[in-house]
Design an enzyme around this catalytic site. Structure first.
Site, PDB file in Angstrom:
ATOM      1  N   SER A 201       0.830  -1.194   0.000  1.00  0.00           N
ATOM      2  CA  SER A 201       0.000   0.000   0.000  1.00  0.00           C
ATOM      3  C   SER A 201       0.871   1.252   0.000  1.00  0.00           C
ATOM      4  O   SER A 201       1.721   1.412  -0.871  1.00  0.00           O
ATOM      5  CB  SER A 201      -0.957  -0.038   1.196  1.00  0.00           C
ATOM      6  OG  SER A 201      -2.001   0.881   1.027  1.00  0.00           O
TER       7      SER A 201
ATOM      8  N   ASP B 104      -6.004  -3.212  -2.530  1.00  0.00           N
ATOM      9  CA  ASP B 104      -4.951  -2.859  -1.579  1.00  0.00           C
ATOM     10  C   ASP B 104      -4.295  -4.094  -0.947  1.00  0.00           C
ATOM     11  O   ASP B 104      -4.975  -4.983  -0.438  1.00  0.00           O
ATOM     12  CB  ASP B 104      -5.567  -1.984  -0.483  1.00  0.00           C
ATOM     13  CG  ASP B 104      -4.532  -1.279   0.356  1.00  0.00           C
ATOM     14  OD1 ASP B 104      -3.746  -1.975   1.020  1.00  0.00           O
ATOM     15  OD2 ASP B 104      -4.514  -0.039   0.353  1.00  0.00           O
TER      16      ASP B 104
END
Length: 274
Positions: free
Chosen positions: A38, A164
């Site tokens: 991320s 993500d």
């Protein structure tokens, strides 16, 4: 001794990782391997391209720009974001501003061009699995790893769609050991050492559930490392209980203060190690 830097997820709190990187590089501690998830993938891409103190200036300038104008990442006015959410049913913001800014900063670099081996974690939708990017365009991998559910659209890379990486592996400590690291520096956003509170509102339930999963996995993977592997969890500073809220990932205020406080705290930690 193979040294890995593991950069975890955490949205806007990822600014503290810049302070950690500054403390490490100022003491001539450099990585042989960089892993990112991320926002950690974003910071890690810059580091893997330029593993020296110059990267701190680049990253600080980027975070300063985002703090001044959040449109650098998300780009839209509230009304347009609301219309997109209604039209798509899946996300509020476009990924175009983030992708454009990363291409401006990193260029069309591929993994093979980087100065340090780099891997990026994302969650494959079709395979419901953890996926590691280590070939191909770096920017595509970072955007996939940072595709926060509900905020950004799933990222398509090849024939797959990704969300993500924090969903599957927010702080990939074990991955570093599996790839041969004998010394691991864990750069995390700092919430793991604060006790969680029971959720009081419906939207807090998912956040608390994710945080339990994230902390549990990181703590377990650290405990399961063999005795010969060094692992150092660098301290984050400049965060508070307010950063445990659902809005923390979007709050870019005080990023420079957080970077500096964390740089000092991590420097003190490293100096104590000798």
């Amino acid at each position: 001794m193979t040294t890995a830097f593991v950069l975890g997820g955490g949205g806007a709190l990822g600014a503290v990782e810049v302070g950690m990187l500054a403390a490490l590089l100022e003491r001539d501690v450099r990585p042989d391997l960089v892993l990112g998830t991320s926002v950690g993938a974003l910071n890690g891409a810059f580091l893997a391209q330029s593993p020296d103190l110059e990267v701190i200036e680049r990253l600080t300038a980027l975070w300063r720009a985002v703090a001044t104008n959040r449109n650098e990442v998300y780009g839209d006015r509230p009304l347009r974001s609301m219309r997109r959410a209604v039209a798509t049913g899946t996300h509020v913001f476009s990924a175009k501003p983030l992708t454009t800014r990363l291409r401006e900063e990193l260029g069309d670099v591929v993994f093979a061009d980087l100065a340090v081996p780099f891997q990026v974690c994302a969650a494959s939708i079709e395979r419901a699995a953890e996926h590691w990017f280590d070939t191909g365009p770096v920017v595509d991998a970072v955007v996939a790893s940072a595709a926060v559910p509900g905020l950004l659209p799933p990222a398509r890379v090849g024939e797959e769609h990704f969300l993500d990486g924090g969903i599957v592996n927010s702080v990939p400590v074990a991955r570093a050991h599996q790839l041969g690291a004998e010394r691991i520096f864990v750069l995390q956003v700092g919430r793991y050492d604060r006790p969680l509170r029971p959720p009081r509102r419906p939207w807090e339930v998912a956040r608390v559930s994710f945080e339990i999963s994230r902390r549990h996995r990181m703590t377990r993977e650290l405990a399961e490392l063999p005795e010969h592997v060094e692992a150092h969890v660098l301290p984050a500073r400049g965060t508070s209980d307010r950063d445990d809220s659902v809005r923390a990932g979007l709050d870019f205020r005080d990023v420079e203060r957080r970077i500096e406080l964390t740089r000092v705290a991590s420097g003190d930690y490293l100096d104590a190690l000798g």
